[in-house]
Design a protein around this motif. Structure first.
Motif, short mmCIF file in Angstrom:
data_model
loop_
_atom_site.label_atom_id
_atom_site.label_comp_id
_atom_site.label_asym_id
_atom_site.label_seq_id
_atom_site.Cartn_x
_atom_site.Cartn_y
_atom_site.Cartn_z
N ILE A 248 42.24 36.32 43.47
CA ILE A 248 41.66 36.17 42.13
C ILE A 248 40.14 36.09 42.28
O ILE A 248 39.61 35.17 42.89
N ILE A 249 39.48 37.10 41.75
CA ILE A 249 38.03 37.23 41.91
C ILE A 249 37.33 36.98 40.58
O ILE A 249 37.78 37.46 39.54
N LYS A 250 36.25 36.21 40.65
CA LYS A 250 35.44 35.95 39.45
C LYS A 250 35.09 37.28 38.79
O LYS A 250 34.87 38.27 39.48
N ASP A 251 34.98 37.29 37.52
CA ASP A 251 34.61 38.48 36.73
C ASP A 251 35.72 39.53 36.64
O ASP A 251 35.48 40.64 36.17
N SER A 252 36.92 39.22 37.14
CA SER A 252 38.03 40.17 36.96
C SER A 252 38.87 39.69 35.78
O SER A 252 38.89 38.48 35.48
N PRO A 253 39.61 40.59 35.10
CA PRO A 253 40.48 40.14 34.00
C PRO A 253 41.48 39.06 34.45
O PRO A 253 41.77 38.13 33.71
N LEU A 254 41.96 39.17 35.69
CA LEU A 254 42.94 38.20 36.19
C LEU A 254 42.37 36.78 36.25
O LEU A 254 43.10 35.80 36.04
N ALA A 255 41.07 36.68 36.50
CA ALA A 255 40.43 35.37 36.58
C ALA A 255 40.55 34.62 35.24
O ALA A 255 40.60 33.40 35.20
N LYS A 256 40.64 35.38 34.16
CA LYS A 256 40.73 34.76 32.83
C LYS A 256 42.17 34.43 32.46
O LYS A 256 42.42 33.55 31.64
N THR A 257 43.13 35.14 33.07
CA THR A 257 44.52 35.00 32.58
C THR A 257 45.50 34.37 33.57
O THR A 257 46.62 34.08 33.21
#
Ligand code: SF4
Length: 458
Positions: A248-257
């Motif tokens: 999970i990388i900062k600034d990726s959509p996955l980081a938010k969800t």
């Protein structure tokens, strides 16, 4: 093998790892641009940072400073490589930072032309002239890799990649499963992967898959089952892999969800276990180029921090005396102790993507790999997709460098031509980096009318 030959293969020469497999890689980064389909959920970048990278990655920071100008990037890297005493006469250009094929035609054309101009140390009137000059330039482009998506490999896309001088294409496959593709917003299907694989191989490209275990929607069992399928099913069978477990990388959509969807990536122990299992499955003809993405620590929210897991895994294999078939584990560059130089050609034939693949290797009794050739035959067409002699990269003018190629390389080519004749094909083609054309000319090949392949009538 004589001492001279040992030197030619790099034995006894101080080895910088960067150029251990014979050529020196040089990365050129694209200006930021979002992929057409949107963003895959695990992928950072896109707006102000090249897609799939972060603003803290060293390669990106360097390119950013140079405003992503290809000419400057190549020039600066060449100087650094020289200072670090790496050979710079045989260069593999690696284009990264997004989906190159989706950029406007003018941008792509100029990007490639400027790369060649920088290698040549002078400006040319067009790309064709730049490539011609590079055939005999001091810094020759012997290979070029383009990162791409499976749904960007139409005949038109392939024609363009050939025009640019590409010899290797890497496509994001992650895990071949349509449900996972949907869940991760890949924007393509398994069918796209299958078709891209066949088209790219038929065009002669060396083909790499990017593989991503641990994605949302998968689990260890599923990952392993899908990974096995990549080699069991003849519709896939890539030549190379980059295995990047999901993080999970900062600034990726996955980081938010990720909290919302209850997703957790594999931890270090789980990652190591799955990578070990994967390595045991990989056949002789496939090379793992990389394992683990090098995201800067401050950008990693969750996932395995240990970037050099591969080292531990390979050490474990060697300590246990486990025979791993994967190419890199068997390469001479990584096996320099107690070498036996009595080498023979071994041929592995396997069906792939509606064609026949012949994988020719020069190995010794201990199965150490000195060189390889990939030959594909389909619809009465024969094409050599790769010729590689392992060992330290030597400068083209250096004593022995020529025989490094002509010795083992020439014997592999001869064997391939014999196979092609047996298959009743009338000609043989080679996909050749612009800077290697001269070598094939010496073996009786000539550039075809389109200025793409080196060909020989048989
Ligand atoms: S295709 Fe590649 S670069 Fe584009 S969003 Fe997906 S992972 Fe990122």
């Amino acid at each position: 093998m004589s001492t001279k030959n040992k030197i030619e293969l790099g034995i006894g020469i101080k080895k910088p790892v960067r150029s251990i497999s014979g050529v020196t890689p040089l990365t050129v980064v694209l200006a930021p641009r979002k992929c057409n389909h949107g963003t895959c959920i695990y992928c950072p970048g896109g707006e102000s940072v090249p897609q799939s990278y972060t603003d803290k990655s060293p390669a990106i920071m360097r390119a950013m400073k140079l405003k992503y100008e290809p000419y400057e990037q190549v020039k600066v890297r060449l100087n650094v490589l020289k200072l670090m005493k790496h050979p710079t006469d045989k260069i593999e250009i690696i284009i990264l930072g997004g989906t190159f094929l989706q950029y406007p035609r003018k941008y792509k054309y100029n990007f490639i032309k400027k790369i060649f101009d920088a290698l040549n140390g002078k400006s040319s009137k067009d790309l064709q002239e730049a490539k011609k000059i590079n055939e005999t330039a001091e810094h020759r482009c012997v290979a070029m890799c383009i990162e791409n998506r499976p749904d960007n490999c139409t005949d038109k896309d392939i024609k363009e990649m050939l025009e640019f001088g590409a010899t290797r294409v890497e496509i994001g496959v992650q895990m071949p499963d349509d449900k996972i593709y949907k869940k991760t917003n890949r924007g393509h299907t398994i069918q796209d992967v299958v078709e891209a694989t066949e088209r790219l191989k038929n065009a002669g490209f060396k083909l790499g898959y990017h593989i991503m275990p641990g994605l949302p929607g998968s689990d260890k069992e599923k990952d392993l089952r899908l990974f096995k399928k990549i080699f069991q099913d003849e519709k896939f069978r890539p030549d190379q892999l980059k295995i990047y477990p999901c993080q999970i990388i900062k600034d990726s959509p996955l980081a938010k969800t990720y909290k919302l969807i209850g997703y957790t990536p594999y931890n270090e122990k789980e990652t190591k276990e799955i990578l070990i299992k994967m390595m045991k499955i990989i056949p002789d003809y496939c090379r793992v180029m990389r394992m683990m993405r090098e995201f800067p620590k401050e950008k990693l929210i969750e996932g395995t921090e240990k970037l050099d897991l591969r080292k531990d895994i390979e050490e474990e294999f060697r300590n246990k005396g486990l025979k791993i078939r994967e190419i890199r584990m068997r390469e001479i560059g990584f096996n320099k102790k107690n070498l036996n130089f009595d080498v023979k050609i071994k041929i592995i034939e396997y069906p792939a993507s509606n064609g026949k693949e012949y994988f020719l290797e020069f190995t010794n009794k201990e199965d150490i790999l000195f060189g390889l050739l990939r030959l594909r035959i389909f619809n009465k067409t024969a094409i050599i997709r790769e010729l590689h002699i392992y060992g330290q990269a030597l400068n083209l003018g250096e004593e022995g460098a020529e025989s490094q190629h002509i010795g083992l390389g020439k014997r592999l080519m001869k064997k391939a031509e014999e196979i092609v004749k047996k298959n009743k094909c009338k000609e043989i083609k080679v996909i050749s980096g612009v800077g290697v054309r001269k070598y094939y000319k010496k073996l009786g090949y000539k550039l075809d009318d389109e200025g793409v392949y080196m060909v020989k009538d048989l």
